[in-house]
Design an enzyme around this catalytic site. Structure first.
Site, PDB file in Angstrom:
ATOM      1  N   ALA A  70       0.842  -1.202   0.000  1.00 44.95           N
ATOM      2  CA  ALA A  70       0.000   0.000   0.000  1.00 44.95           C
ATOM      3  C   ALA A  70       0.872   1.244   0.000  1.00 44.95           C
ATOM      4  O   ALA A  70       0.493   2.277  -0.565  1.00 44.95           O
ATOM      5  CB  ALA A  70      -0.925  -0.014   1.214  1.00 44.95           C
ATOM      6  N   THR A  71       2.046   1.157   0.620  1.00 44.28           N
ATOM      7  CA  THR A  71       2.971   2.297   0.645  1.00 44.28           C
ATOM      8  C   THR A  71       3.416   2.662  -0.768  1.00 44.28           C
ATOM      9  O   THR A  71       3.479   3.841  -1.126  1.00 44.28           O
ATOM     10  CB  THR A  71       4.192   1.974   1.520  1.00 44.28           C
ATOM     11  OG1 THR A  71       3.755   1.770   2.870  1.00 44.28           O
ATOM     12  CG2 THR A  71       5.216   3.087   1.485  1.00 44.28           C
ATOM     13  N   GLN A 187      -7.394  -0.469   6.292  1.00 45.34           N
ATOM     14  CA  GLN A 187      -7.966  -1.076   7.491  1.00 45.34           C
ATOM     15  C   GLN A 187      -9.438  -1.425   7.322  1.00 45.34           C
ATOM     16  O   GLN A 187      -9.957  -2.297   8.024  1.00 45.34           O
ATOM     17  CB  GLN A 187      -7.782  -0.147   8.696  1.00 45.34           C
ATOM     18  CG  GLN A 187      -6.341   0.038   9.127  1.00 45.34           C
ATOM     19  CD  GLN A 187      -5.710  -1.238   9.639  1.00 45.34           C
ATOM     20  OE1 GLN A 187      -6.384  -2.189  10.025  1.00 45.34           O
ATOM     21  NE2 GLN A 187      -4.388  -1.269   9.652  1.00 45.34           N
ATOM     22  N   SER A 208      -3.895  -3.136   1.140  1.00 49.32           N
ATOM     23  CA  SER A 208      -2.772  -4.057   1.290  1.00 49.32           C
ATOM     24  C   SER A 208      -3.285  -5.457   1.594  1.00 49.32           C
ATOM     25  O   SER A 208      -4.232  -5.624   2.372  1.00 49.32           O
ATOM     26  CB  SER A 208      -1.855  -3.582   2.417  1.00 49.32           C
ATOM     27  OG  SER A 208      -0.720  -4.391   2.527  1.00 49.32           O
ATOM     28  N   ALA A 209      -2.654  -6.465   1.008  1.00 51.43           N
ATOM     29  CA  ALA A 209      -3.105  -7.845   1.171  1.00 51.43           C
ATOM     30  C   ALA A 209      -3.001  -8.347   2.606  1.00 51.43           C
ATOM     31  O   ALA A 209      -3.898  -9.028   3.116  1.00 51.43           O
ATOM     32  CB  ALA A 209      -2.301  -8.765   0.247  1.00 51.43           C
ATOM     33  N   HIS A 210      -1.903  -8.012   3.295  1.00 54.62           N
ATOM     34  CA  HIS A 210      -1.662  -8.649   4.588  1.00 54.62           C
ATOM     35  C   HIS A 210      -2.550  -8.127   5.702  1.00 54.62           C
ATOM     36  O   HIS A 210      -2.596  -8.697   6.789  1.00 54.62           O
ATOM     37  CB  HIS A 210      -0.178  -8.513   4.980  1.00 54.62           C
ATOM     38  CG  HIS A 210       0.255  -7.152   5.413  1.00 54.62           C
ATOM     39  ND1 HIS A 210       0.416  -6.819   6.730  1.00 54.62           N
ATOM     40  CD2 HIS A 210       0.557  -6.048   4.686  1.00 54.62           C
ATOM     41  CE1 HIS A 210       0.821  -5.555   6.816  1.00 54.62           C
ATOM     42  NE2 HIS A 210       0.917  -5.075   5.596  1.00 54.62           N
ATOM     43  N   THR A 246       8.150  -7.503 -12.979  1.00 54.66           N
ATOM     44  CA  THR A 246       7.391  -8.744 -13.106  1.00 54.66           C
ATOM     45  C   THR A 246       6.485  -8.928 -11.895  1.00 54.66           C
ATOM     46  O   THR A 246       6.907  -8.792 -10.749  1.00 54.66           O
ATOM     47  CB  THR A 246       8.343  -9.948 -13.233  1.00 54.66           C
ATOM     48  OG1 THR A 246       9.139  -9.788 -14.400  1.00 54.66           O
ATOM     49  CG2 THR A 246       7.564 -11.256 -13.329  1.00 54.66           C
ATOM     50  N   CYS A 335       4.042   0.132  11.750  1.00 54.91           N
ATOM     51  CA  CYS A 335       5.155   0.689  10.984  1.00 54.91           C
ATOM     52  C   CYS A 335       6.023   1.605  11.830  1.00 54.91           C
ATOM     53  O   CYS A 335       7.144   1.918  11.458  1.00 54.91           O
ATOM     54  CB  CYS A 335       4.624   1.448   9.776  1.00 54.91           C
ATOM     55  SG  CYS A 335       3.668   0.429   8.640  1.00 54.91           S
TER      56      CYS A 335
END
Length: 392
Positions: A70-71, A187, A208-210, A246, A335
């Site tokens: 996301a960053t 979030q 973001s995926a995580h 890639t 973070c």
């Protein structure tokens, strides 16, 4: 000792569906940019995941751009402003991925109790106009970009509009400058529905995926504008020329599977149960300590997030004590967790330095149980008694 994980806002445990999709993707040998059968198979995984993320967010598949985080997605958005010589502004409660780029910091949206600030800071359009006037004496600004989060990761406080991304994200034009919004839904995605009228939405969104049970190291930019963003990573022209490099096929496959599983959770009302656990937790803590402040308790928050302050008891001290007791929690944004300093977010809301340095965040997930929540509250209370004894 059985560990209890209560730091979902930092990263959610990998979902079984994501793990299975990633394991399967490891056997797909082709490069998604290759035109042979192996390449097309890899490309198929990427496009399937793109559709799964689009379904969760409620956008077209072509509007999903996969990034490394996301960053990175945030940096790609800010770079579009730089292409046109505009101004970028962020609320002081924004994540560092936006705040550190900001040309102009705006007023805080929320006051101490989580209600809207009385100075009208909730009116993002007025803030945009104000920032534009202050940023250029002759009012010839051509591009203005504003960043805000649908929900704050530290406090869980929602932006006005509740669980929706709506009027506060309007992409419109006014006078001599364009007003665009990038909304951080990192979030919110997977915890609450992403709803908006088609004519009243952000210009961009990032996620973001995580944060929703996918792998670390993959994110997405959702582009609602009519133009493709200009890539900041130059090279092979992947992602339809919008982000070279890639594709992380394995990570992207996991992202897609996690997004699909998160959508099922939403439809099943899983997060309603989690919200009940948050209320149980806060009631238990409150019974142990009448000095503890629950940030935004009466305001709209993420269903899983509780940020509370015990003045004088440093947040990092609490985190270490609870870690030794078998519970993983956080002091502020993950973070920034390695930085021993008061929360910038809480300071912006009006908490003093001692209070802002005394906050911890407990964030739960679908796997969290009531027994775990009550066990945490009991362990926290024991540590709190020790703190009070030392302070006496």
């Amino acid at each position: 000792m059985t560990r209890v994980y209560l730091d979902y806002n930092a990263t959610a445990p990998l979902r079984a569906e994501a793990r299975a999709a990633m394991v399967a993707a490891m056997d797909v040998v082709g490069n998604p940019s290759s035109v042979h059968a192996e390449g097309r198979a890899a490309k198929g995984l990427v496009e399937r995941a793109r559709a799964q993320v689009a379904a969760l967010v409620g956008c077209k598949t072509s509007q999903v751009i996969f990034t490394g985080s996301a960053t990175e997605a945030a940096a790609l958005v800010v770079a579009q402003k730089d292409q046109h010589g505009g101004v970028f502004a962020a609320l002081p409660t924004e994540h560092d991925c936006f705040y550190d780029w900001s040309d102009h910091a705006l007023s805080a949206i929320h006051a101490k109790d989580g209600t809207l600030c009385p100075d009208g800071a909730a009116d993002l359009m007025n803030l945009a106009m104000k920032c534009a006037r202050e940023s250029t004496a002759n009012e010839l600004l051509t591009v203005f970009l504003l960043a805000h989060s649908a929900a704050n990761s530290e406090t869980g406080l929602m932006m006005p509009g509740g669980g929706t991304v709506s009027d506060n994200c309007v992409h419109t034009f006014n006078g001599s400058f364009s007003y665009s919004v990038v909304c951080d839904i990192t979030q919110v995605a997977g915890k609450l529905p992403i709803l908006y009228p088609s004519d009243k939405r952000a210009s961009y969104m990032i996620l973001s995926a995580h944060k929703l049970g996918g792998p670390k190291g993959v994110g997405a930019l959702i582009n609602f504008t009519a133009e493709d963003p200009q890539a900041i990573l130059k090279g092979g022209g992947q992602e339809m020329g919008r982000r070279s490099g890639t594709e992380n096929v394995i990570g992207i496959a996991g992202f897609g599977a996690a997004a699909e599983a998160a959508q099922r959770d939403l439809e099943a009302g899983v997060w309603d149960r989690v919200e009940k656990l948050r209320k149980i937790l806060e009631k238990a803590i409150e019974d142990f300590s009448n000095e503890t402040i629950f940030v935004g308790k009466s305001a709209k928050r993420l269903p899983n997030t509780s940020c509370f302050i015990t003045p004088g008891w440093k947040g990092e001290t609490q985190v270490m004590a609870m870690d030794l007791a078998g519970f993983a929690i956080s002091a502020g944004s993950a973070c920034s967790s390695g930085k021993v300093k008061a929360s910038r977010v809480l300071a912006a809301m009006g908490f003093d330095e001692v209070e802002a340095a005394s906050a911890v965040r407990v964030s739960m997930g679908p796997e969290t149980t009531e027994d775990e929540v009550l066990a945490f509250a009991e362990a926290w209370a024991k540590q709190h008694e020790k703190f009070r004894a030392r302070a006496a």
